[in-house]
Design an enzyme around this catalytic site. Structure first.
Site, PDB file in Angstrom:
ATOM      1  CG  ASN A   1     145.018 -53.097   8.042  1.00 44.48           C
ATOM      2  OD1 ASN A   1     145.802 -52.487   8.731  1.00 44.48           O
ATOM      3  ND2 ASN A   1     143.778 -52.931   7.759  1.00 44.48           N
TER       4      ASN A   1
ATOM      5  CB  ALA B   1     138.512 -57.478  21.324  1.00 41.89           C
TER       6      ALA B   1
ATOM      7  CE1 TYR C   1     139.178 -53.133  18.362  1.00 35.51           C
ATOM      8  CE2 TYR C   1     140.523 -51.861  16.951  1.00 35.51           C
ATOM      9  CZ  TYR C   1     140.313 -52.977  17.621  1.00 35.51           C
ATOM     10  OH  TYR C   1     141.086 -54.156  17.226  1.00 35.51           O
TER      11      TYR C   1
ATOM     12  CG  LEU D   1     130.122 -69.552  20.343  1.00 39.00           C
ATOM     13  CD1 LEU D   1     129.067 -70.680  20.433  1.00 39.00           C
ATOM     14  CD2 LEU D   1     131.248 -69.847  19.327  1.00 39.00           C
TER      15      LEU D   1
ATOM     16  CG  ASP E   1     134.501 -67.190  20.509  1.00 39.17           C
ATOM     17  OD1 ASP E   1     133.305 -66.438  20.511  1.00 39.17           O
ATOM     18  OD2 ASP E   1     135.426 -66.904  20.045  1.00 39.17           O
TER      19      ASP E   1
ATOM     20  CG  ASP F   1     130.735 -61.506  28.044  1.00 40.40           C
ATOM     21  OD1 ASP F   1     131.832 -60.881  28.261  1.00 40.40           O
ATOM     22  OD2 ASP F   1     129.627 -60.878  27.377  1.00 40.40           O
TER      23      ASP F   1
END
Length: 316
Positions: A171, A75, A142, A33, A31, A51
């Site tokens: 969702n 993402a 996206y 962050l 991650d 990254d």
């Protein structure tokens, strides 16, 4: 089994990593962050701050760890930022994912589980519930970038034999959700009401969404470790829920007397989405377990406790 989970300092993937650790798997987390939090990282995992676009660092991690399975959640996940910065969106979501897939193949990973998006991918469907075979017509950068990776996974399966499982989420909501993230209305409404801020609804409150509680999403990711090879699955509740109903549920749970402020809908927001989840039931052995009533109660309680803890820390 050794599993690499990307984005596991964030909302969904941190819960997935927890489940994998609890099941006895060896978990490695990547991650950067940029949106996640260190407090979400499972202490029994190995964490690398990196990254996914950084080929040299990703190569080092795979060379050292050699995971058998990659679970890819990292993402650029803000729909609005994707509209404003489509190049950045594509760099992270498409190029970053290709980087990860290529390295996974080169270092012998056997399966790649990919967290995709349903609503942003299908666009404005002309039928509901929407099955996996419905045409993908994304109306935002996206949605385009997240869906594009599915094609690369199909190709890498054909070329190199990499097994994949694509999970197209509805969702998702639950504890640890970020109010700044995509579709985080439970988090947004809860935090606004707890802070005494009048909540905002974009549009007239009638937009239809399909909500799925985090523990159900985690269960799908666990099932995908062994089932559903080379398939795409909708993961959601299959229940149509308007924005205003979520607002009213949160308001009731918090015992607040507040009305929403209605403002114009934002670019790229679809009007309605509800998913057909029967394929996941047949091939993954997965069905959603948590009702909206129970999920809402648990989610709002989480934000209440977080607000109380913050107030207590400020007072001391």
């Amino acid at each position: 089994m050794k599993i690499l989970v990307t984005g596991a300092a964030g909302f969904i993937a941190s819960h997935v990593a927890d489940a994998y650790v609890n099941a006895g798997h060896e978990v490695i987390i990547i991650d950067d962050l940029s949106r996640g939090s260190r407090k979400n990282i499972n202490p029994n995992s190995r964490f690398y701050q990196c990254d996914i676009r950084d080929r040299e660092e990703i190569e080092k991690i795979f060379l050292l760890e050699k995971p058998a399975i990659v679970n890819h959640h990292a993402a650029q996940m803000d729909v609005r930022r994707g509209v404003r910065e489509p190049l950045f969106d594509a760099q992270v979501n498409i190029l970053g994912s290709i980087n990860l897939i290529e390295v996974a193949v080169a270092h012998g990973a056997k399966r790649f589980i990919y967290a995709a998006t349903a609503g942003a991918g299908y666009g404005e469907p002309k039928q509901m519930p929407v099955p996996e075979g419905y045409p993908m017509n994304p109306i935002t950068p996206y949605g385009i970038s997240k869906h594009t990776v599915e094609h690369y996974l199909f190709t890498f399966r054909f070329l190199y034999g990499l097994e994949y499982v694509v999970l197209r989420y509805g969702n998702v909501y639950g504890p640890r959700q970020n109010s700044q993230g995509e579709a985080g209305v439970f988090a947004i409404f809860s935090e606004q009401m707890l802070a005494g801020v009048q909540p905002v609804i974009y549009g007239d409150g009638k937009k239809i969404r399909d909500y799925v509680y985090i523990s159900d999403v985690v269960a799908a990711n666990v099932a995908a470790l062994e089932r559903g090879a080379n398939e795409i699955f909708n993961i959601s509740s299959g229940v149509e829920t308007p924005d205003l109903e979520i607002f009213e549920r949160v308001r009731e749970l918090l015992s607040k007397k507040v009305e929403p402020r209605y403002v114009p809908r934002r670019p790229g927001e679809i009007d309605q989405i509800c998913l057909d989840v029967s394929k996941a039931s047949k091939l993954l052995g997965w069905v959603p377990q948590v009702t909206l009533t129970d999920g809402a109660r648990q989610t709002v309680a989480y934000f209440q406790n977080a607000a109380a803890a913050c107030a207590s820390a400020s007072a001391s």
